[in-house]
Write a protein that holds these residues in place. Structure first.
Motif, PDB file in Angstrom:
ATOM      1  N   ASP A 184       0.836  -1.198   0.000  1.00 28.50           N
ATOM      2  CA  ASP A 184       0.000   0.000   0.000  1.00 28.50           C
ATOM      3  C   ASP A 184       0.871   1.248   0.000  1.00 28.50           C
ATOM      4  O   ASP A 184       2.087   1.159  -0.107  1.00 28.50           O
ATOM      5  CB  ASP A 184      -0.953  -0.012   1.201  1.00 28.50           C
ATOM      6  N   GLN A 185       0.252   2.395   0.106  1.00 24.09           N
ATOM      7  CA  GLN A 185       0.989   3.656   0.090  1.00 24.09           C
ATOM      8  C   GLN A 185       1.060   4.292   1.483  1.00 24.09           C
ATOM      9  O   GLN A 185       1.268   5.483   1.623  1.00 24.09           O
ATOM     10  CB  GLN A 185       0.355   4.639  -0.908  1.00 24.09           C
ATOM     11  N   ALA A 218       9.200   7.036   0.132  1.00 23.14           N
ATOM     12  CA  ALA A 218      10.033   7.449   1.273  1.00 23.14           C
ATOM     13  C   ALA A 218      10.766   6.225   1.793  1.00 23.14           C
ATOM     14  O   ALA A 218      10.237   5.102   1.740  1.00 23.14           O
ATOM     15  CB  ALA A 218       9.176   8.058   2.372  1.00 23.14           C
ATOM     16  N   PHE A 219      11.978   6.453   2.311  1.00 28.06           N
ATOM     17  CA  PHE A 219      12.814   5.351   2.796  1.00 28.06           C
ATOM     18  C   PHE A 219      13.736   5.879   3.882  1.00 28.06           C
ATOM     19  O   PHE A 219      14.311   6.958   3.737  1.00 28.06           O
ATOM     20  CB  PHE A 219      13.663   4.790   1.640  1.00 28.06           C
ATOM     21  N   GLU A 220      13.843   5.131   4.975  1.00 29.50           N
ATOM     22  CA  GLU A 220      14.764   5.490   6.068  1.00 29.50           C
ATOM     23  C   GLU A 220      15.475   4.250   6.551  1.00 29.50           C
ATOM     24  O   GLU A 220      14.869   3.186   6.601  1.00 29.50           O
ATOM     25  CB  GLU A 220      14.001   6.127   7.221  1.00 29.50           C
ATOM     26  N   GLU A 254      12.989   6.188  -6.916  1.00 24.59           N
ATOM     27  CA  GLU A 254      13.705   5.085  -7.558  1.00 24.59           C
ATOM     28  C   GLU A 254      12.803   3.858  -7.673  1.00 24.59           C
ATOM     29  O   GLU A 254      11.898   3.651  -6.869  1.00 24.59           O
ATOM     30  CB  GLU A 254      14.966   4.723  -6.779  1.00 24.59           C
ATOM     31  N   THR A 255      13.079   3.038  -8.664  1.00 22.01           N
ATOM     32  CA  THR A 255      12.310   1.815  -8.900  1.00 22.01           C
ATOM     33  C   THR A 255      13.143   0.598  -8.545  1.00 22.01           C
ATOM     34  O   THR A 255      14.292   0.483  -8.973  1.00 22.01           O
ATOM     35  CB  THR A 255      11.887   1.722 -10.381  1.00 22.01           C
ATOM     36  N   ILE A 256      12.552  -0.294  -7.754  1.00 23.28           N
ATOM     37  CA  ILE A 256      13.134  -1.610  -7.505  1.00 23.28           C
ATOM     38  C   ILE A 256      12.445  -2.544  -8.488  1.00 23.28           C
ATOM     39  O   ILE A 256      11.220  -2.696  -8.452  1.00 23.28           O
ATOM     40  CB  ILE A 256      12.873  -2.105  -6.067  1.00 23.28           C
ATOM     41  N   THR A 282       7.815   3.749   2.513  1.00 26.03           N
ATOM     42  CA  THR A 282       6.519   4.112   1.939  1.00 26.03           C
ATOM     43  C   THR A 282       6.653   3.945   0.433  1.00 26.03           C
ATOM     44  O   THR A 282       7.660   4.352  -0.150  1.00 26.03           O
ATOM     45  CB  THR A 282       6.150   5.578   2.258  1.00 26.03           C
ATOM     46  N   LEU A 283       5.653   3.331  -0.177  1.00 22.98           N
ATOM     47  CA  LEU A 283       5.695   3.079  -1.614  1.00 22.98           C
ATOM     48  C   LEU A 283       4.773   4.026  -2.369  1.00 22.98           C
ATOM     49  O   LEU A 283       3.731   4.431  -1.855  1.00 22.98           O
ATOM     50  CB  LEU A 283       5.263   1.638  -1.906  1.00 22.98           C
TER      51      LEU A 283
END
Length: 91
Positions: A29-30, A51-53, A64-66, A80-81
């Motif tokens: 989810d977002q 978001a990424f921590e 960025e895309t995984i 967060t996606l």
């Protein structure tokens, strides 16, 4: 060429084992998912990060895309996606 394929296959098997016996946290989810103790993020479909921590040194991971099937081995305490789905493998 065949020897390299065998080496790549063996390496992939070891990496896959590194994700066994973890406490995976599924995110599709977002919503912000925090308080994680992640050490690897594995995408099950192409996934864009909102978001990424903690952010690694250098540029941001935001936007960025995984790619599906990719595994990023890095600390993850919050994610967060924008789209997609991942497993955050935890200690």
């Amino acid at each position: 060429m065949l020897g390299q394929k065998k080496a790549n296959d063996a390496t992939q098997k070891l990496l896959d084992k590194a994700l066994l016996n973890t406490k995976p946290h599924f995110v599709s989810d977002q919503t912000a998912h925090s308080d994680l103790t992640g050490y690897a993020v594995k995408a099950i479909e192409d996934t864009v990060i909102a978001a990424f921590e903690p952010l690694p040194k250098g540029n941001t991971l935001v936007g960025e895309t995984i790619k599906a099937g990719d595994v990023w081995y890095l600390q993850c305490t919050s994610i967060t996606l924008t789209s997609g789905a991942v497993f955050v493998h935890q200690l």
